[in-house]
Enzyme design. Sequence first.
Site, PDB file in Angstrom:
ATOM      1  CE  LYS A   1      -8.416   1.472  -7.112  1.00 56.77           C
ATOM      2  NZ  LYS A   1      -8.984   2.358  -8.061  1.00 56.77           N
ATOM      3  NE  ARG A   2      -4.290  -0.582  -0.939  1.00 59.33           N
ATOM      4  CZ  ARG A   2      -4.192   0.085  -2.105  1.00 59.33           C
ATOM      5  NH1 ARG A   2      -4.657  -0.446  -3.207  1.00 59.33           N
ATOM      6  NH2 ARG A   2      -3.642   1.288  -2.143  1.00 59.33           N
TER       7      ARG A   2
END
Length: 454
Positions: free
Chosen positions: A228-229
């Site tokens: 997600k990052r």
Amino acid sequence: MSQVRVRFAPSPTGFFHIGSARTALFNWLYARHTGGKFILRIEDTDKERNSPEFLKVILDSMRWLGMDWDEGPEVGGNFGPYFQSERTELYQKKLKELADKGKAYEKDGAWWLRLEGARSMVFDDHLKKEIEKVDAAPMVLNDLVRGRVERAEDRDFVIFRSNGEPVFHFVNVVDDIEMQITHVIRGEDHLSNTSKHLELFKAFGVKPPEYAHIPLILKTDGPGKMSKRDRGALIEEYQQRHYLPSAVRNYLCLLGWTPTDGREVLPIEDIIQQFELSAVHQSNARFDERKMSHVNAQTLRTLPAAEFAAIARPILIQHKVIDEKVSPERLAEVLAIIQEKVISVEHLPEFMGFFFTESFKKDENAFANLTKKGGDPAARLRELLPHIEACEWTDAGIEAAFNAAAAAHQRKATDFFAPARFATSGQGGGPHLLGILRVLGRDTTLGRIKAFVN
Ligand code: GLU
């Protein structure tokens, strides 16, 4: 064969990232390809980590990507409710069913699934205690993507926690049974769960669905899984950057699958027609932002002009490049020459601002390049001026003027291009030069060239 029923089963515990979007998409494609049903089921049993905000992001992103669901939140259906948090009674009932059959038992407040097989006590190095192992027969999975996978569970596992909450494996299987799911298409990270799921199907005495575990998406560089990052991981980001949803969707299709007709940028109808689970790759896919951007640019070129204008206009107004007074006809003229060159809607304000203002930005690098090779741009433009003052104001007429200037001064027509481009647009690149001048009009073009020369 009975009608295909597939489901996308997100847990709303975080933003919608491309891995989830791709899983949803492959399910949707398969449903549309087979004329089956695409079901959206919200796996929100983890009360602590779920949030309505994340659910909204999932629903919005799916709609943005054009993945409509036939059953699920907001649309209903005959197999609801479609939120696991609203299915508690059903899970209790199904637990009782297993308990009554002797397939589940209670120990230390939790409920366990009883595996079939010879039992023995062994010392577990990891847990540092004696545990009961079961010599259960391996579960055999003929995965539609991975092929034959065999794996044995070697101990009973918890299906209901001591706090009364059902475990993911249990609700997942119960719902796949109750919702009559025929194909489970999900990320390869779930492959290791499948033997537990098959044990549960066996305990319920129900034939399991087909499984298709689709490859992971790796980050652009390095061996790791896209997280997600990572930059480019969230669907929201593409929404904010005005990517075309059809382009994002097209690119996601390429993460683990290849269109059979050799094209990479193609209409969704053609993708639906060609999509087969058996053609999904076994090897991991790699996220490639440049390719995503390329697919976006290619998709932009194919948009009907009216659609492109409908997307561009509000963004240009928002960035104060144009105001409401700019007529649709005028905007259409400009967009017609922009569309084949701009690579993203996001760049439009910067890319075409010069058509609508005299105080347009001048690119310093472009200016430096003009004089780098000892050229004298002002001198070139002085040579060009009389020819374009007199010419017919069409692409052909303007081109003839450049050629005439070249002939008169023993130069190449291209010697005049960069100076004319910079003087009229402030840029070193952009749409076709003749198009720029034609659309700017004779007065504006001459005005800007004279301003530059002076
Ligand atoms: N809620 C699970 C997830 O988000 C679904 C797994 C499945 O598709 O079976 O990973």
